[in-house]
Design a protein around this motif. Sequence first.
Motif: not given
Lengths: 418, 160
Positions: B27-36, B38-43
């Motif tokens: 969640g945004i409130a608890c620190g830095f969002p993961s930089p990944a 936007d790039s997540l795809e289905v495993r």
Amino acid sequence: MIVHADCDAFYVSSERVFNPSLIGKPVVILSNGDHTVVALSKEAKALGIKRGDNIKRIMALYGHHGLQALSSNYTLYGDMSSRVMEVFGQYTPDMEFYSIDEAFANLYRHKYIDLDSYVMDAKNKILQYTGIPVSVGIGQTKALAKTATKYAKKETANGFYRIKNNEDRIRLLKWLPVGDVWGIGSKYEEKLLAMGIKTAYDFSIMPGEKVNELMTIVGYRLWCELNGQQRINFEYEVPNKKGIGSAKGFGTKVTELSQLQEALEVYLSRCCDKLRAQNLACKHLSVFIHTNPFATEEPQYYKSIEVELPVATYHTHLLKEEANKLLKGIYRIGFDYKRVGVFLSRLVPIGAIQSNLFDNPNTERNAKLTAVLDAMNGRYGRDKLRFASMGYKHDWKARADKLSLHFTTDKDDIILIQ
Amino acid sequence: MESHLLVSKESLAEYKDSEISYFIAPGIACGFPSPATDSLEVRLSITDFFTSNPTATFFGRAIGSSLEGIGIFENDVLVIDRSLRPVNNDIIVMTYEGGFTAKKVVKEGNEVFLISENPEYPPVKVADPDNLIVWGVVSKIIKDPRSVVKNRYGHIRKVI
């Protein structure tokens, strides 16, 4: 143009794909409980065996002909049916799945193709992909296409016939006995034969008003169809069912409430799976039990009971509580029960459930529980996660001694290759 | 902290048979969002490697040792794609004495042979290669290097 496709001896053909030793032999498929014949191969037909024949009788008569009898394996037939329909569906979007082994297609979009080769290609592809042979007929209407398929099955070498012109239509109708016309049952057959109407052609040249008078609008529509006018609509979508039920005869004598309860819960669980698969909930629940009406010397009992639920539901665990209450209410000691059944009705889409003031405070928890149940069983197999009261022993189950394996749906049952 | 579901359940429905993973981003409130994010795809799933035509795909299990010459060992699972037409060097499944067997198809000039690479089963010349009756073409072989696992029928199930 309407195309009608019908799998040849579908149940037997499905078994033969995975058990080649059945090829060329007379094969019959038995009803639930292994009592009577529900389907048979053409070799078995040639021996004189018919649907509904008693298995003990025909085994005594034809056992020495190498007759093979199998319990019905609906898990297998269901999967093979969807494979056949999937391949057929690649050829046109306008399809009606008429039954487990039959489909209609409306090729009005396909004006500029060579229909014969298109349909032959579909037929060959179904055989190659699934191993199931299909017969195909083409005609102006559904009833004529079905007649063409019948003709293709019996009178052609390649299992395909298209009614090309009026002469073809008349020739086929003259060939078809009136009792074999789609939708003409034995009651009307008798009446028509008494009037001297022997073939589908004789029927088609009767005055329309007379048909209407004799056989109501249903018969009249059929009459129109045989004369080349479309009257029976396509049902592209499977109409929503009025209810979902399950009731199967027991294999042994069942006297205890606990056994009835176990069976009822297993049947109910199946019904709830179907209910949720269609995104429906039910508002009405009925349960019935009865003894064997054919065992006339035994004491007889039949009772059915129903309840209107305050709020429509799709949760197995809630329905099972209600169903058990109903069963307890109608159960009487001292009878040999033959069957227990459950029926869910007044179905509504899950999104349209009307809650009320006295709604269950646990709605959210229930939804979570059911979601987990479905997710687990969807992944690991039916009933892998289940209510303990559904039991495991199931000693009441109808016989299926000659059941083949679930070759396409269970990884322990796949074919063996030497 | 509550997490966000980035991929809807519906869009994952087609991966029903494979691993269902939810993509949970902090969640945004608890620190830095993961930089990944936007790039997540289905495993990748095991099914991505196996079949292109599920309607025509069936499975079989190898038993006995007669297929070892063509690389198939006891307990291997064969993925059989009936939509494929056999070509040179394919392994095909065919019916044999009421059951199933596998053979390698080898073309030499205009002649086609069925080969077992097994001294007990010499190559068989196909009389009419255009009408070779094939149950299906083996598209993949699944091997389990730890395989001494017995299925529910025991090591060797009786052939029906």
